[in-house]
Design a protein around this motif. Structure first.
Motif, mmCIF file in Angstrom:
data_model
loop_
_atom_site.group_PDB
_atom_site.id
_atom_site.type_symbol
_atom_site.label_atom_id
_atom_site.label_comp_id
_atom_site.label_asym_id
_atom_site.label_seq_id
_atom_site.Cartn_x
_atom_site.Cartn_y
_atom_site.Cartn_z
ATOM 1 N N VAL A 1 0.848 -1.190 0.000
ATOM 2 C CA VAL A 1 0.000 0.000 0.000
ATOM 3 C C VAL A 1 0.882 1.238 0.000
ATOM 4 N N ARG A 2 0.371 2.322 -0.546
ATOM 5 C CA ARG A 2 1.054 3.607 -0.531
ATOM 6 C C ARG A 2 0.004 4.709 -0.526
ATOM 7 N N GLY A 3 0.394 5.914 -0.150
ATOM 8 C CA GLY A 3 -0.505 7.047 -0.206
ATOM 9 C C GLY A 3 -0.574 7.616 -1.611
ATOM 10 N N LEU A 4 -1.764 7.976 -2.046
ATOM 11 C CA LEU A 4 -1.922 8.522 -3.389
ATOM 12 C C LEU A 4 -1.234 9.866 -3.549
ATOM 13 N N SER A 5 -1.042 10.593 -2.456
ATOM 14 C CA SER A 5 -0.412 11.913 -2.542
ATOM 15 C C SER A 5 1.106 11.852 -2.381
ATOM 16 N N ASP B 1 7.101 10.043 -3.710
ATOM 17 C CA ASP B 1 8.155 9.059 -3.930
ATOM 18 C C ASP B 1 7.558 7.787 -4.536
ATOM 19 N N THR B 2 8.370 6.747 -4.673
ATOM 20 C CA THR B 2 7.904 5.477 -5.234
ATOM 21 C C THR B 2 7.903 4.363 -4.195
ATOM 22 N N ASN B 3 7.837 4.740 -2.930
ATOM 23 C CA ASN B 3 7.904 3.758 -1.855
ATOM 24 C C ASN B 3 6.548 3.103 -1.599
ATOM 25 N N TRP B 4 6.565 1.790 -1.408
ATOM 26 C CA TRP B 4 5.401 1.025 -1.028
ATOM 27 C C TRP B 4 5.693 0.298 0.282
ATOM 28 N N ILE B 5 4.652 0.059 1.051
ATOM 29 C CA ILE B 5 4.795 -0.640 2.328
ATOM 30 C C ILE B 5 4.094 -1.992 2.230
ATOM 31 N N GLY B 6 4.812 -3.068 2.538
ATOM 32 C CA GLY B 6 4.193 -4.378 2.603
ATOM 33 C C GLY B 6 3.330 -4.489 3.849
ATOM 34 N N VAL B 7 2.077 -4.908 3.674
ATOM 35 C CA VAL B 7 1.140 -4.902 4.800
ATOM 36 C C VAL B 7 0.558 -6.281 5.097
ATOM 37 N N GLY B 8 1.126 -7.309 4.519
ATOM 38 C CA GLY B 8 0.649 -8.630 4.887
ATOM 39 C C GLY B 8 0.560 -9.603 3.745
ATOM 40 N N LEU B 9 0.272 -10.859 4.079
ATOM 41 C CA LEU B 9 0.154 -11.985 3.149
ATOM 42 C C LEU B 9 1.456 -12.209 2.391
ATOM 43 N N LYS B 10 2.570 -11.910 3.026
ATOM 44 C CA LYS B 10 3.870 -12.098 2.403
ATOM 45 C C LYS B 10 4.070 -13.560 2.012
ATOM 46 N N GLY B 11 4.627 -13.763 0.833
ATOM 47 C CA GLY B 11 4.845 -15.105 0.324
ATOM 48 C C GLY B 11 3.667 -15.656 -0.450
ATOM 49 N N LYS B 12 2.528 -14.949 -0.445
ATOM 50 C CA LYS B 12 1.344 -15.401 -1.171
ATOM 51 C C LYS B 12 1.173 -14.593 -2.454
ATOM 52 N N SER C 1 -9.983 -5.530 8.512
ATOM 53 C CA SER C 1 -10.931 -4.433 8.718
ATOM 54 C C SER C 1 -10.321 -3.345 9.584
ATOM 55 N N ASN C 2 -10.437 -2.107 9.108
ATOM 56 C CA ASN C 2 -9.912 -0.928 9.809
ATOM 57 C C ASN C 2 -8.445 -1.099 10.177
ATOM 58 N N SER C 3 -7.747 -1.860 9.385
ATOM 59 C CA SER C 3 -6.322 -2.103 9.569
ATOM 60 C C SER C 3 -5.785 -2.639 8.252
ATOM 61 N N ASP C 4 -4.529 -2.360 7.959
ATOM 62 C CA ASP C 4 -3.939 -2.900 6.743
ATOM 63 C C ASP C 4 -3.041 -4.101 7.023
ATOM 64 N N THR C 5 -2.967 -4.526 8.265
ATOM 65 C CA THR C 5 -1.993 -5.554 8.598
ATOM 66 C C THR C 5 -2.567 -6.758 9.336
ATOM 67 N N SER C 6 -3.791 -6.691 9.800
ATOM 68 C CA SER C 6 -4.367 -7.772 10.606
ATOM 69 C C SER C 6 -5.326 -8.595 9.740
ATOM 70 N N TRP C 7 -4.791 -9.596 9.039
ATOM 71 C CA TRP C 7 -5.572 -10.373 8.078
ATOM 72 C C TRP C 7 -6.151 -11.629 8.729
ATOM 73 N N THR C 8 -7.406 -11.919 8.369
ATOM 74 C CA THR C 8 -8.055 -13.131 8.840
ATOM 75 C C THR C 8 -8.551 -13.946 7.644
ATOM 76 N N ILE C 9 -8.651 -15.243 7.806
ATOM 77 C CA ILE C 9 -9.108 -16.137 6.742
ATOM 78 C C ILE C 9 -10.622 -16.038 6.617
ATOM 79 N N THR C 10 -11.118 -15.821 5.392
ATOM 80 C CA THR C 10 -12.564 -15.655 5.190
ATOM 81 C C THR C 10 -13.036 -16.414 3.953
ATOM 82 N N ASP C 11 -12.600 -17.655 3.778
ATOM 83 C CA ASP C 11 -13.029 -18.419 2.599
ATOM 84 C C ASP C 11 -13.961 -19.565 2.955
#
Length: 236
Positions: free
Chosen positions: A53-57, A60-71, A108-118
């Motif tokens: 994720v990154r801010g639209l404003s 720079d070209t920096n992005w932040i990894g916020v989860g599901l790494k390796g997927k 939800s209301n976070s970019d890093t706290s992922w839960t399984i929903t399948d």
């Protein structure tokens, strides 16, 4: 059987009107980017190594990894929840030979706290989730639709259930107004576009006579004309 080759190793940003001279790198070099979606002031990317994720404003070209790494995240769907909240749903591709790993995650209301929903999807029958979209809902990761081996609908109370399947492949899924639209090709390589006005309970199906192997790969809507839809096909 057709084979599609995916090759995208960096992310570019275009500035009109001189697209050919204004092409510049925008980060995520070395990553395969499969999906982009914006919500509020953020831009999300689904890649071959998780969600960024990154801010639209940002300048720079920096992005932040916020989860599901390796997927391998094939589709990303950020959306509003209630008056001020938000959630992000991500559909992934399972690793070859892995028939038990989760296919859909939500935060939800976070970019890093992922839960399984399948819940409700038979993982062993699915290779990857192609597209996710949904209706605005007060529920977290609420009334959502996913293009997988058919169209699945998720409700907060019952999880995922299949609401459309005529065989073949669904490449595109978009919610527009009160309708769900899908596009793809049948098992006999005939292109189709279908619309549901009752959230998947029934479908109106069209088979455009375009000749040859000509699947529908993408759908978009005119912002000023609700009666116009654009379909990107393989040959037209």
């Amino acid at each position: 059987m057709k084979k599609h080759i995916w090759l995208l190793i960096t992310l570019f940003v275009f500035h009109s009107p001189f697209l050919h001279s204004q092409l510049s790198t925008f980060g995520l070099q070395g990553r395969s980017v499969y999906s982009l979606a914006s919500w509020g002031s953020k831009l999300y990317a689904g890649t071959d190594d998780g969600v960024f994720v990154r801010g639209l404003s940002q300048t720079d070209t920096n992005w932040i990894g916020v989860g599901l790494k390796g997927k391998v995240v094939r589709t990303i769907y950020p959306h509003q929840v209630g008056p001020i909240g938000y959630a992000v749903t991500a559909g992934v591709q399972r690793a070859a030979g892995d028939t038990s790993s989760p296919l859909i995650y939500c935060t939800s209301n976070s970019d890093t706290s992922w839960t399984i929903t399948d819940s409700g999807i038979v993982r062993s029958e699915v290779t990857f989730v192609r597209s996710i979209d949904g209706f605005l809902s007060p529920a977290i990761c609420g009334e959502t639709f996913a293009a997988i081996d058919g169209v699945y609908r998720r409700t907060p109370s019952s999880g995922w259930g299949k609401v459309y399947d005529i065989g073949g492949t669904i490449n595109a899924l978009k919610v527009h107004g009160s309708a769900v639209w899908i596009g793809g090709e049948t098992g006999f390589f005939a292109p189709f576009i279908a619309r549901s006005d009752n959230k998947g309970d029934s479908w109106n199906i069209s088979f455009p006579n375009l000749g040859g192997d000509n699947a529908c790969n993408s759908l978009e809507f005119s912002p000023s004309d609700t009666a116009t839809i654009y379909a990107g096909m393989e040959g037209v």
